[in-house]
Design an enzyme around this catalytic site. Structure first.
Site, short mmCIF file in Angstrom:
data_model
loop_
_atom_site.label_atom_id
_atom_site.label_comp_id
_atom_site.label_asym_id
_atom_site.label_seq_id
_atom_site.Cartn_x
_atom_site.Cartn_y
_atom_site.Cartn_z
N PRO A 29 0.83 -1.20 0.00
CA PRO A 29 0.00 0.00 0.00
C PRO A 29 0.87 1.26 0.00
O PRO A 29 1.83 1.37 0.76
CB PRO A 29 -0.80 -0.13 1.30
CG PRO A 29 -0.85 -1.61 1.57
CD PRO A 29 0.48 -2.13 1.09
N GLU A 30 0.53 2.20 -0.88
CA GLU A 30 1.27 3.44 -0.99
C GLU A 30 0.43 4.57 -0.39
O GLU A 30 -0.62 4.32 0.22
CB GLU A 30 1.63 3.68 -2.46
CG GLU A 30 2.46 2.54 -3.04
CD GLU A 30 2.82 2.70 -4.51
OE1 GLU A 30 2.82 3.84 -5.01
OE2 GLU A 30 3.09 1.68 -5.17
#
Length: 272
Positions: free
Chosen positions: A2-3
């Site tokens: 996840p960014e």
């Protein structure tokens, strides 16, 4: 992993359920994620009220009211946080349960067990937070700063903007997309960029992150928002994961190469 858009989607989805709520209990169903879990945390947060949830890069902080303490969460490679009803059946990868007095639970689901859950003093945070670079959507980041930081740096520009000590939250997906939209090859040395190119890249980093947040992030495999929905930005990707497909601008086949151990996607005609 996840960014920034996925973590911000998680933060904004959790906060309405958690803000102002008292913690009834904290339960771990495993001894270790990326690092050993500390079961004594439960006693320290039980009965405390969640004041707010903030984000720093890819890190989430559940701030406790009238206290310098905060629960520190990182989603790792495959983690996601979801909202559930108390005592709703758990899944095999639900390793952390934050049980609230309003009858809901925040659960960390982490199939690969690379996430993190701990308790920190926000007035004396760990190095994992203090060493982070500026937020890309803040006024602390712009083209002039990117140009200044990148001088005498021979590392590929894609690796440079993914370095969390340089700029937080920009991972493989959004780095590839921003470089495509700014017409810059990902393998170029950071120091080779002109001032104009740095201005364009900084602008595109901000734009792609903002668009992704509006779309609820990108779901390629594991990520879901707290309400269980997939991120829709995967439908808006122009180059990431598109090897062999035509470039949306010129029709030339998208190519990929390994840079720093990561697959990087680009158009050899539009990017130079």
């Amino acid at each position: 992993m996840p960014e920034l858009p996925e973590v911000e989607t998680t933060r904004s989805g959790l906060e309405p359920h958690c803000r102002g709520q008292q913690i009834k209990d904290l339960q771990f169903t495993t001894d270790q994620l990326r690092a050993p879990l500390d079961p004594s945390i439960a006693a320290q947060v039980r009965g405390k009220t969640i004041d707010k949830i903030s984000r720093r890069g890819k890190h989430l902080l559940f701030h406790l009211a009238n206290s310098p303490l905060a629960l520190h969460v990182h989603l790792g490679m495959s983690g996601s946080l979801g909202i559930f009803k108390e005592n709703e059946p758990t899944g095999p990868y639900d390793y952390v349960r934050l049980i609230l007095a309003n009858g809901t639970e925040v659960r960390l689901r982490d199939p690969r067990k690379f996430g993190h859950w701990g308790l920190i003093d926000v007035e004396n945070p760990p190095k994992s937070i203090t060493k982070l670079g500026p937020e890309p959507l803040s006024a602390d980041f712009d083209g002039a700063r990117l140009y200044q930081w990148s001088r005498r740096r021979s590392v590929p520009i894609k690796n440079f903007i993914m370095n969390q000590e340089v700029l937080v939250g920009v991972g493989n997906i959004y780095a590839s997309e921003a470089l495509f939209h700014s017409h810059i090859l990902p393998q170029r040395p950071a120091s080779s960029l002109t001032e104009a190119e740095c201005e364009a890249l900084a602008k595109e980093i901000k734009l792609v992150l903002e668009r992704a947040i509006v779309a609820g992030g990108t779901t390629l495999k594991d990520f879901v928002s707290p309400d269980g929905h997939n991120g829709h930005f995967s439908f808006a990707l122009d180059v990431y994961g598109k090897r062999g497909q035509p470039c949306p601008r010129c029709g030339c086949p998208i190519e990929s190469t390994m840079i720093g151990g990561r697959s990087s996607f680009f158009c050899p005609h539009c990017q130079d």
